[in-house]
Motif scaffolding. Structure first.
Motif, PDB file in Angstrom:
ATOM      1  N   ALA A 107     -24.046  -5.889 -48.692  1.00 48.86           N
ATOM      2  CA  ALA A 107     -23.639  -6.777 -47.606  1.00 48.86           C
ATOM      3  C   ALA A 107     -23.181  -5.971 -46.398  1.00 48.86           C
ATOM      4  O   ALA A 107     -23.498  -6.298 -45.250  1.00 48.86           O
ATOM      5  N   PHE A 108     -22.439  -4.873 -46.661  1.00 45.63           N
ATOM      6  CA  PHE A 108     -21.954  -4.051 -45.550  1.00 45.63           C
ATOM      7  C   PHE A 108     -23.108  -3.328 -44.869  1.00 45.63           C
ATOM      8  O   PHE A 108     -23.143  -3.213 -43.637  1.00 45.63           O
ATOM      9  N   ILE A 109     -24.050  -2.832 -45.660  1.00 44.78           N
ATOM     10  CA  ILE A 109     -25.214  -2.149 -45.079  1.00 44.78           C
ATOM     11  C   ILE A 109     -25.996  -3.108 -44.190  1.00 44.78           C
ATOM     12  O   ILE A 109     -26.415  -2.758 -43.073  1.00 44.78           O
ATOM     13  N   GLU A 110     -26.199  -4.332 -44.656  1.00 39.96           N
ATOM     14  CA  GLU A 110     -26.949  -5.320 -43.880  1.00 39.96           C
ATOM     15  C   GLU A 110     -26.216  -5.672 -42.590  1.00 39.96           C
ATOM     16  O   GLU A 110     -26.830  -5.822 -41.532  1.00 39.96           O
ATOM     17  N   ALA A 111     -24.872  -5.788 -42.657  1.00 40.29           N
ATOM     18  CA  ALA A 111     -24.099  -6.078 -41.454  1.00 40.29           C
ATOM     19  C   ALA A 111     -24.214  -4.929 -40.459  1.00 40.29           C
ATOM     20  O   ALA A 111     -24.330  -5.146 -39.247  1.00 40.29           O
ATOM     21  N   ALA A 112     -24.206  -3.694 -40.978  1.00 41.47           N
ATOM     22  CA  ALA A 112     -24.314  -2.518 -40.106  1.00 41.47           C
ATOM     23  C   ALA A 112     -25.690  -2.426 -39.464  1.00 41.47           C
ATOM     24  O   ALA A 112     -25.830  -2.022 -38.302  1.00 41.47           O
ATOM     25  N   GLU A 113     -26.712  -2.798 -40.211  1.00 34.36           N
ATOM     26  CA  GLU A 113     -28.077  -2.754 -39.675  1.00 34.36           C
ATOM     27  C   GLU A 113     -28.259  -3.733 -38.518  1.00 34.36           C
ATOM     28  O   GLU A 113     -29.086  -3.523 -37.632  1.00 34.36           O
ATOM     29  N   GLU A 114     -27.471  -4.800 -38.522  1.00 35.23           N
ATOM     30  CA  GLU A 114     -27.577  -5.817 -37.471  1.00 35.23           C
ATOM     31  C   GLU A 114     -26.673  -5.513 -36.280  1.00 35.23           C
ATOM     32  O   GLU A 114     -26.690  -6.242 -35.296  1.00 35.23           O
ATOM     33  N   ASN A 115     -25.878  -4.455 -36.373  1.00 37.74           N
ATOM     34  CA  ASN A 115     -24.950  -4.112 -35.301  1.00 37.74           C
ATOM     35  C   ASN A 115     -25.194  -2.667 -34.871  1.00 37.74           C
ATOM     36  O   ASN A 115     -24.887  -1.734 -35.595  1.00 37.74           O
ATOM     37  N   ALA A 116     -25.729  -2.483 -33.679  1.00 36.65           N
ATOM     38  CA  ALA A 116     -26.076  -1.147 -33.185  1.00 36.65           C
ATOM     39  C   ALA A 116     -24.852  -0.257 -33.023  1.00 36.65           C
ATOM     40  O   ALA A 116     -24.964   0.972 -33.002  1.00 36.65           O
ATOM     41  N   LEU A 117     -23.665  -0.850 -32.917  1.00 33.93           N
ATOM     42  CA  LEU A 117     -22.443  -0.060 -32.729  1.00 33.93           C
ATOM     43  C   LEU A 117     -21.921   0.526 -34.027  1.00 33.93           C
ATOM     44  O   LEU A 117     -20.964   1.304 -34.016  1.00 33.93           O
ATOM     45  N   SER A 118     -22.521   0.162 -35.145  1.00 27.59           N
ATOM     46  CA  SER A 118     -22.023   0.624 -36.446  1.00 27.59           C
ATOM     47  C   SER A 118     -22.012   2.145 -36.550  1.00 27.59           C
ATOM     48  O   SER A 118     -21.210   2.723 -37.283  1.00 27.59           O
ATOM     49  N   LYS A 119     -22.873   2.816 -35.802  1.00 31.92           N
ATOM     50  CA  LYS A 119     -22.919   4.282 -35.839  1.00 31.92           C
ATOM     51  C   LYS A 119     -21.700   4.905 -35.174  1.00 31.92           C
ATOM     52  O   LYS A 119     -21.487   6.117 -35.260  1.00 31.92           O
ATOM     53  N   ASN A 120     -20.877   4.079 -34.520  1.00 33.76           N
ATOM     54  CA  ASN A 120     -19.700   4.589 -33.816  1.00 33.76           C
ATOM     55  C   ASN A 120     -18.435   4.584 -34.667  1.00 33.76           C
ATOM     56  O   ASN A 120     -17.355   4.904 -34.172  1.00 33.76           O
ATOM     57  N   ILE A 121     -18.542   4.217 -35.935  1.00 33.93           N
ATOM     58  CA  ILE A 121     -17.361   4.244 -36.808  1.00 33.93           C
ATOM     59  C   ILE A 121     -16.869   5.688 -36.921  1.00 33.93           C
ATOM     60  O   ILE A 121     -17.633   6.588 -37.259  1.00 33.93           O
ATOM     61  N   GLN A 122     -15.593   5.885 -36.630  1.00 32.38           N
ATOM     62  CA  GLN A 122     -15.016   7.233 -36.624  1.00 32.38           C
ATOM     63  C   GLN A 122     -14.312   7.539 -37.946  1.00 32.38           C
ATOM     64  O   GLN A 122     -13.789   6.637 -38.608  1.00 32.38           O
ATOM     65  N   PRO A 123     -14.293   8.809 -38.343  1.00 29.47           N
ATOM     66  CA  PRO A 123     -13.532   9.178 -39.550  1.00 29.47           C
ATOM     67  C   PRO A 123     -12.052   8.861 -39.351  1.00 29.47           C
ATOM     68  O   PRO A 123     -11.546   8.895 -38.231  1.00 29.47           O
ATOM     69  N   GLY A 124     -11.381   8.540 -40.429  1.00 30.62           N
ATOM     70  CA  GLY A 124      -9.955   8.266 -40.332  1.00 30.62           C
ATOM     71  C   GLY A 124      -9.516   7.177 -41.287  1.00 30.62           C
ATOM     72  O   GLY A 124     -10.296   6.669 -42.093  1.00 30.62           O
ATOM     73  N   LEU A 125      -8.250   6.814 -41.164  1.00 29.85           N
ATOM     74  CA  LEU A 125      -7.650   5.792 -42.020  1.00 29.85           C
ATOM     75  C   LEU A 125      -7.581   4.479 -41.243  1.00 29.85           C
ATOM     76  O   LEU A 125      -7.160   4.459 -40.080  1.00 29.85           O
ATOM     77  N   TYR A 126      -7.983   3.378 -41.894  1.00 27.95           N
ATOM     78  CA  TYR A 126      -8.026   2.077 -41.228  1.00 27.95           C
ATOM     79  C   TYR A 126      -7.230   1.030 -42.003  1.00 27.95           C
ATOM     80  O   TYR A 126      -7.235   1.010 -43.233  1.00 27.95           O
TER      81      TYR A 126
END
Length: 398
Positions: A107-126
């Motif tokens: 589900a997360f992969i599919e959501a990321a594929e539909e959102n071009a900004l997903s590649k901008n997730i930065q390392p760290g604690l959320y």
């Protein structure tokens, strides 16, 4: 009695050639749908009774092949998740599933594929929520307001001892815990092959040199060991990407990557300017390995001061160092020590590593800072060095 039990079936009739015809007829003799309906109901009851809940479980399993499991809505409560350096979308999805933030990695992969900004997730604690839709989880990871910031920056050229102090100030973890964790560099992730020398000297295994200088996100539950492992991991990533070991072994015949790491730490400490890092490294190689420097030693003050820092003694300027400090036989980092040092003397940055792995060609044996920007003049002979020192005095540098 059996004779009184009428299920609505007639005896089979024999047709031509003795073949049986099974007909389901009403009691009035006409073939109809009531018997079929009763039979279907009976069969359904048998199947459902025999298979039971397993039928529904199997259906649910099959359904999952066609419908991606996902929670609905924005979730509830709170969860902390860490996006590690270099993590792929699938890795992040696995982390979210493990924390019960999203229902499935798919589900997360599919959501990321539909959102071009997903590649901008930065390392760290959320800080996110539990049991939220994959789309909602992605939105939270892309919002910097949800990032838990506890950063510490380790400057280039800091010694391990000084690094522990910086980390302790930020994390409140006692320095002693960092020192204890650092006693076994291999347990922190340094591969055994790094501790190899080609100059015939005994290997001294130290964490010095492997704590890569960078800005790190410190997780709330971090330990001294986990922090140092992260720093070693970054060192291995950086040196791997720049092919440090391969470059050293291919271009500096007779010098091991560990010896080159020692040289990188020397140039990091001695060079006053980024442009001179490679040249200072070349001076170190020439003095120790070429055989044309009288003592075959490094003759650099920074080695003496490293030892002083290790034993808790005040460091000295060049003017304050006399023969006793420069050539103390009890000091394993003796300024007059023949050959290369036992270990690095700090943790060098990428530019110093690059300069040590592939230094410019030159026969320099001497250098001296000649301006306030930290640039040095390099010389092959002592006579030339004395002229450069005169320039430095005129500029008020020495």
């Amino acid at each position: 009695m059996i004779d009184d039990l009428d299920l609505g079936f007639d005896e089979p009739e024999r047709g031509e050639k003795g073949r049986h015809r099974r007909g389901f007829r009403k009691r009035d003799g006409k073939s109809g749908g009531q018997g079929k309906t009763i039979f279907a109901l009976l069969m359904a009851l048998v199947l459902l009774g025999g298979i039971g809940g397993g039928a529904f479980y199997g259906f649910d399993r099959i359904q999952n092949y066609f419908v991606t499991p996902d929670y609905d809505g924005a979730g509830t409560g709170e969860a902390l998740v860490e996006v590690k350096q270099g993590a792929l979308i699938a890795d992040i999805g696995d982390t979210l599933v493990a924390a019960d933030v999203v229902k499935s990695t798919k589900a997360f992969i599919e959501a990321a594929e539909e959102n071009a900004l997903s590649k901008n997730i930065q390392p760290g604690l959320y800080k996110v929520r539990k049991q939220m839709s994959a789309e909602s989880a992605l939105t939270m990871l892309l919002d910097r307001k949800n990032k838990v910031t506890n950063q510490v920056t380790i400057p280039e050229g800091r010694t391990a001892k000084n690094t522990y102090k910086l980390l302790s100030e930020k994390t409140k973890i006692p320095v002693k815990e960092f020192e204890a964790a650092a006693k076994d560099p291999e347990a922190l992730g340094v591969p055994e092959w790094w501790f190899v020398r080609k100059d015939g000297k005994k290997v001294t295994k130290s964490i010095e040199g492997f704590l890569y200088p960078d800005t790190y996100e410190i997780a709330p539950n971090a330990t001294a060991e986990s922090i140092l492992k992260d720093m070693v991991g970054t060192f291995l990533t950086v040196t791997g990407e720049m092919k440090f070991a391969e470059t050293v072994e291919g271009g500096l015949g007779g010098v091991s990557p560990y010896e080159a790491l020692i040289v990188a730490s020397l140039s990091q400490a001695e060079a006053g300017n980024k442009d001179d890092l490679g040249k200072v490294a070349r001076v170190a190689y020439n003095r120790v390995y070429k055989g044309n420097f009288p003592c075959g030693c490094l003759e650099m003050d920074v080695t003496v001061n490293y030892y002083y820092e290790l034993i808790g003694k005040k460091t000295l300027s060049s003017k304050e160092m006399g023969p006793a400090e420069m050539d103390n036989p009890k000091n394993p980092y003796n300024r007059k020590l023949r050959g290369m040092l036992p270990t690095p003397i700090n943790n060098p940055g990428k530019d110093a590593l690059a300069g040590a792995a592939n230094p410019p060609k030159g026969g320099w044996l001497f250098f001296v800072a000649i301006d306030k920007e930290g640039h040095s003049a390099f010389a092959e002979t002592y006579e030339e060095q004395k002229r450069n020192e005169a320039k430095a005095r005129e500029a008020g540098i020495i």
